[in-house]
Design a protein around this motif. Structure first.
Motif, PDB file in Angstrom:
ATOM      1  N   ILE A 147       0.833  -1.211   0.000  1.00 20.55           N
ATOM      2  CA  ILE A 147       0.000   0.000   0.000  1.00 20.55           C
ATOM      3  C   ILE A 147       0.865   1.256   0.000  1.00 20.55           C
ATOM      4  N   VAL A 148       1.884   1.265   0.866  1.00 16.06           N
ATOM      5  CA  VAL A 148       2.786   2.417   0.927  1.00 16.06           C
ATOM      6  C   VAL A 148       3.515   2.596  -0.407  1.00 16.06           C
ATOM      7  N   ALA A 149       3.950   1.480  -1.007  1.00 13.29           N
ATOM      8  CA  ALA A 149       4.644   1.549  -2.289  1.00 13.29           C
ATOM      9  C   ALA A 149       3.731   2.114  -3.378  1.00 13.29           C
ATOM     10  N   PHE A 150       2.466   1.693  -3.364  1.00 15.23           N
ATOM     11  CA  PHE A 150       1.515   2.188  -4.366  1.00 15.23           C
ATOM     12  C   PHE A 150       1.245   3.678  -4.186  1.00 15.23           C
ATOM     13  N   ILE A 151       1.093   4.108  -2.927  1.00 14.03           N
ATOM     14  CA  ILE A 151       0.860   5.532  -2.664  1.00 14.03           C
ATOM     15  C   ILE A 151       2.059   6.363  -3.109  1.00 14.03           C
ATOM     16  N   LEU A 152       3.265   5.900  -2.811  1.00 17.48           N
ATOM     17  CA  LEU A 152       4.468   6.610  -3.244  1.00 17.48           C
ATOM     18  C   LEU A 152       4.549   6.668  -4.764  1.00 17.48           C
ATOM     19  N   TYR A 153       4.143   5.577  -5.416  1.00 14.21           N
ATOM     20  CA  TYR A 153       4.145   5.560  -6.883  1.00 14.21           C
ATOM     21  C   TYR A 153       3.159   6.574  -7.439  1.00 14.21           C
ATOM     22  N   ARG A 154       1.959   6.642  -6.850  1.00 16.35           N
ATOM     23  CA  ARG A 154       0.961   7.601  -7.327  1.00 16.35           C
ATOM     24  C   ARG A 154       1.437   9.039  -7.105  1.00 16.35           C
ATOM     25  N   VAL A 155       2.096   9.280  -5.984  1.00 16.06           N
ATOM     26  CA  VAL A 155       2.643  10.618  -5.736  1.00 16.06           C
ATOM     27  C   VAL A 155       3.706  10.954  -6.775  1.00 16.06           C
ATOM     28  N   TYR A 156       4.560   9.971  -7.087  1.00 14.33           N
ATOM     29  CA  TYR A 156       5.591  10.201  -8.103  1.00 14.33           C
ATOM     30  C   TYR A 156       4.969  10.499  -9.463  1.00 14.33           C
ATOM     31  N   VAL A 157       3.917   9.778  -9.823  1.00 15.78           N
ATOM     32  CA  VAL A 157       3.241  10.018 -11.111  1.00 15.78           C
ATOM     33  C   VAL A 157       2.682  11.429 -11.163  1.00 15.78           C
ATOM     34  N   MET A 158       2.130  11.892 -10.025  1.00 17.64           N
ATOM     35  CA  MET A 158       1.566  13.242  -9.984  1.00 17.64           C
ATOM     36  C   MET A 158       2.655  14.304 -10.109  1.00 17.64           C
ATOM     37  N   LEU A 159       3.848  14.023  -9.561  1.00 17.72           N
ATOM     38  CA  LEU A 159       4.927  15.010  -9.587  1.00 17.72           C
ATOM     39  C   LEU A 159       5.755  14.925 -10.858  1.00 17.72           C
ATOM     40  N   GLU A 160       5.655  13.811 -11.568  1.00 16.11           N
ATOM     41  CA  GLU A 160       6.486  13.608 -12.755  1.00 16.11           C
ATOM     42  C   GLU A 160       6.205  14.680 -13.799  1.00 16.11           C
ATOM     43  N   ASP A 161       7.266  15.157 -14.448  1.00 20.20           N
ATOM     44  CA  ASP A 161       7.180  16.184 -15.492  1.00 20.20           C
ATOM     45  C   ASP A 161       6.636  17.505 -14.973  1.00 20.20           C
ATOM     46  N   THR A 162       6.760  17.756 -13.679  1.00 21.08           N
ATOM     47  CA  THR A 162       6.425  19.056 -13.120  1.00 21.08           C
ATOM     48  C   THR A 162       7.668  19.641 -12.480  1.00 21.08           C
ATOM     49  N   ARG A 163       7.584  20.920 -12.157  1.00 18.97           N
ATOM     50  CA  ARG A 163       8.721  21.568 -11.513  1.00 18.97           C
ATOM     51  C   ARG A 163       8.972  20.994 -10.129  1.00 18.97           C
ATOM     52  N   ALA A 164       7.943  20.409  -9.535  1.00 19.83           N
ATOM     53  CA  ALA A 164       8.074  19.883  -8.179  1.00 19.83           C
ATOM     54  C   ALA A 164       9.016  18.687  -8.114  1.00 19.83           C
ATOM     55  N   ILE A 165       9.119  17.914  -9.207  1.00 18.33           N
ATOM     56  CA  ILE A 165       9.986  16.735  -9.171  1.00 18.33           C
ATOM     57  C   ILE A 165      11.444  17.145  -9.005  1.00 18.33           C
ATOM     58  N   THR A 166      11.830  18.296  -9.577  1.00 13.44           N
ATOM     59  CA  THR A 166      13.196  18.793  -9.413  1.00 13.44           C
ATOM     60  C   THR A 166      13.455  19.179  -7.968  1.00 13.44           C
TER      61      THR A 166
END
Length: 279
Positions: free
Chosen positions: A28-47
């Motif tokens: 569950i934690v891994a899935f939540i972290l993955y979803r957060v990464y998908v949301m941040l991907e290709d945004t300025r926040a990922i940097t």
């Protein structure tokens, strides 16, 4: 040699303490972290997120080698950083809360089925192509996961099925809806004449007018895809994640629009839970 025997023993000891609930918890934690990464991907926040990870890594290394002055400075910096995080990541935090509130954080599907998506894309492409050829300014906001009710509330509520003729009529010059943005949700145009926030990015080209700056401004605050047709040149552009892609042709427009209307037949986790409770 004793070390080689100790490590497997310790590993077996750790495995023996892991239960099924622990595995579910980790997944569950891994899935939540993955979803957060998908949301941040290709945004300025990922940097910014990568910078924070580097800072934490340097803090651990400095502590390990007992570099006391550097460790003290980094620890104070990390403390201040966690205070500043809600400010720095305000758009992303808002987006996450929107997803949770709308039940879309765990969703992988789209708003329309595949046939409706292709039909809607064809109608938008046809309208944008004609608007571009006639140099008629237009601003189309395509809603994705994050709801845009606050944006649509600033305009005139319509809720009409999207056709190329309908879209072109919305942007006819010298009409009340011409200067505002039209908001698209799935296969329907829900509002027109809407107001969008302007970007505060001072590094943008002076060639970009108010429409382009409004498109970029909204894309900085949410995951919407914004199509812009320049009134001066007829150039087709798309703003996404705070960036703008200019001088697009009809084929490139279709290629970029397709993921925004992507359809998935897989139900969301929340939908599965609701269906299970009804049984």
């Amino acid at each position: 040699m004793p070390l080689d025997l100790t490590i497997p023993t310790q590993f077996r000891g750790i495995l023996s303490t892991i239960t099924l609930l622990d595995v579910v918890d980790i997944l569950i934690v891994a899935f939540i972290l993955y979803r957060v990464y998908v949301m941040l991907e290709d945004t300025r926040a990922i940097t910014l997120a990568k910078g924070i990870l580097v800072l934490l890594g340097v803090t651990v290394v400095a502590s390990y080698f007992e570099l006391h002055v550097i460790s003290w400075l980094l620890q104070k910096s990390v403390t201040l950083l966690f205070v500043a995080l809600p400010i720095v990541f305000q758009p992303e935090l808002r987006r996450t809360l929107e997803h949770l509130g709308q039940g879309r954080f765990f969703r992988a599907g789209g708003l329309v089925d595949e046939e409706e998506a292709q039909s809607t894309i064809r109608e938008i492409r046809s309208a944008v192509k004609i608007l571009s050829a006639n140099k008629i300014g237009a601003l189309l906001v395509i809603e994705r996961d994050m709801g845009l009710n606050d944006i649509s509330a600033t305009g005139i509520q319509i809720d009409g099925l999207i056709t190329s003729d309908f879209l072109m009529n919305v942007f006819i010059p010298n009409t009340p809806l011409h200067d505002g943005a039209a908001v698209i949700r799935g296969k329907r145009l829900i509002a027109a004449g809407c107001l969008l926030p302007l970007t505060e990015n001072r590094s943008l080209s002076t060639e970009l007018g108010t429409r382009h700056r409004a498109a970029i401004g909204l894309s900085e605050q949410c995951d919407a895809l914004v199509v812009v047709v320049s009134e001066e040149t007829g150039t087709i552009s798309i703003a996404e994640n705070g960036r703008i892609h200019r001088h697009l042709d009809a084929d490139q427009l279709t290629h970029i629009l397709t993921p925004a209307f992507a359809y998935s037949s897989r139900p969301s986790i929340l939908e599965l839970v609701r269906s299970w409770r009804k049984k």
